[in-house]
Write a protein that holds these residues in place. Sequence first.
Motif, PDB file in Angstrom:
ATOM      1  N   GLN A  46     -49.476  21.667-103.814  1.00 23.73           N
ATOM      2  CA  GLN A  46     -48.525  20.587-104.074  1.00 23.73           C
ATOM      3  C   GLN A  46     -47.594  20.364-102.889  1.00 23.73           C
ATOM      4  N   ASP A  47     -47.133  21.440-102.251  1.00 22.66           N
ATOM      5  CA  ASP A  47     -46.239  21.306-101.100  1.00 22.66           C
ATOM      6  C   ASP A  47     -46.925  20.611 -99.931  1.00 22.66           C
ATOM      7  N   ALA A  49     -49.484  18.601-100.114  1.00 23.78           N
ATOM      8  CA  ALA A  49     -49.693  17.208-100.511  1.00 23.78           C
ATOM      9  C   ALA A  49     -48.424  16.388-100.295  1.00 23.78           C
ATOM     10  N   THR A  50     -47.284  16.941-100.670  1.00 24.51           N
ATOM     11  CA  THR A  50     -46.006  16.247-100.485  1.00 24.51           C
ATOM     12  C   THR A  50     -45.697  16.048 -99.008  1.00 24.51           C
ATOM     13  N   ALA A  51     -45.939  17.086 -98.185  1.00 23.33           N
ATOM     14  CA  ALA A  51     -45.631  17.017 -96.762  1.00 23.33           C
ATOM     15  C   ALA A  51     -46.435  15.933 -96.055  1.00 23.33           C
ATOM     16  N   GLY A  53     -47.961  13.309 -97.681  1.00 21.58           N
ATOM     17  CA  GLY A  53     -48.032  12.089 -98.454  1.00 21.58           C
ATOM     18  C   GLY A  53     -49.387  11.871 -99.103  1.00 21.58           C
ATOM     19  N   THR A  55     -52.404  13.255-102.335  1.00 23.69           N
ATOM     20  CA  THR A  55     -52.499  13.740-103.711  1.00 23.69           C
ATOM     21  C   THR A  55     -53.018  15.177-103.726  1.00 23.69           C
ATOM     22  N   ARG A  56     -52.883  15.829-104.886  1.00 20.86           N
ATOM     23  CA  ARG A  56     -53.436  17.177-105.023  1.00 20.86           C
ATOM     24  C   ARG A  56     -54.942  17.209-104.786  1.00 20.86           C
ATOM     25  N   GLU A 179     -39.097  22.233 -97.075  1.00 18.52           N
ATOM     26  CA  GLU A 179     -40.088  21.503 -96.283  1.00 18.52           C
ATOM     27  C   GLU A 179     -40.894  22.407 -95.350  1.00 18.52           C
TER      28      GLU A 179
END
Length: 417
Positions: A46-47, A49-51, A53, A55-56, A179
């Motif tokens: 998840q981290d 994916a967030t970093a 932009g 999806t999982r 982050e």
Amino acid sequence: MATRAPLPSHVPTREERVNQRNAVLAGFLGWTLDAFDFFVLTFVIQDVATAFGKTRPDIALTVSLALITRPVGAVIFGLMADRYGRRLPLMLNVIFYAVISVLSGLAPNYTTFLVLRMLFGIGMGGEWGVGASLALESASPRLRGLLSGLLQEGYAMGNLLAALAFRVVYVPVHAAHPEYAWRVMFFLGGAPALLSLFIRARVKESEAWKEHRMDWTSYRRSIWQHWPRFVYIVILMAMMNFMSHGTQDMYPTFLQQQRRYTPTDTASLTMISTVGAILGGLVFGWYSDRGGRRRSMITAALCALVVVPLWVAAPNTVLIAMGGFLVQFFVQGAWGVIPAHINELSPGHLRGFFPGFAYQLGVAIAASMPYVESVLGEYFTYGQAMGFLAASVMIGVSVVTYLGPEAHGVSFRKSGH
């Protein structure tokens, strides 16, 4: 029927015992640290994916691509191991995957990260075949099953260490710098490079390799002579990897996304399951020395099938922990037999290349499992997706194992030494 060679009467000298211990330790640590680098990503999907932009499922795809490239590493390092011995390729392999792990933590974007994970897969694919051949060629046939379980459960130990690092390192770093926390996890993957120093200083070359070594032309020609056995091992390893990756790779995501556990609790539950995996590998590896390789594997796979409902549908934390422990006890119990089983089925002069390449082709065939589970988990639930797929392949493992050959206890030395 299983074919079993008479156990040797040779009593190893003190020097031989020390070399056996060091060879097994090198193979175990190489696979442990390799698996650590692989499982780090499963905790921070998840981290990442967030970093970037994404999806999982996009990040789960990088897990699958790392599995797909593993046969490339098995070919490169396996051929080197049969040509030049086991030690040098093992040292180069360990350094390679350690460097790639660190670079993964420095990746500036998704494309770079994806390419680095594919390169990591090459390193991961090369380690198992070389490390297993070195360890088992140096070990006594009397203990081959038990040591096979120990060697293979380096994989579970790597998962356990990744869970421990997630709890001890990731959680406090994430609290201060969310982050950067996932990147720090990959930086820890540089530590395995130190193992190469131990291999160079303490591990001797395999005597079995020296006995079976042949000229390059004859070696290339002989590869094609054993293709039926090779195809069977590939099919067996595909089923085994469907079972393994289907019950491990998305398990932290299942705990966090469906069961809503915190990162700390996810790490704790994963650690419990990996303790079960380590114990299962040792127990069934030991049992295979007495009851046979195939019987041990089939027993473990069918027992795993029985506990699947508890694993994915337990109503409370205690039963979830029990389900995770038992599933991995039996899944990795079957896996604990694999290093001994497929090395015994492999020709002596091809042992660096043959089992490792067959293993990694099986990995590549099963590489879609994390991605498929992730996609299905987004549409249904992770528990439903993982439970149905895992139960199906556990039945498949039992059938394929039952239909295959066995060479329990065969000597790896020409002289039977």
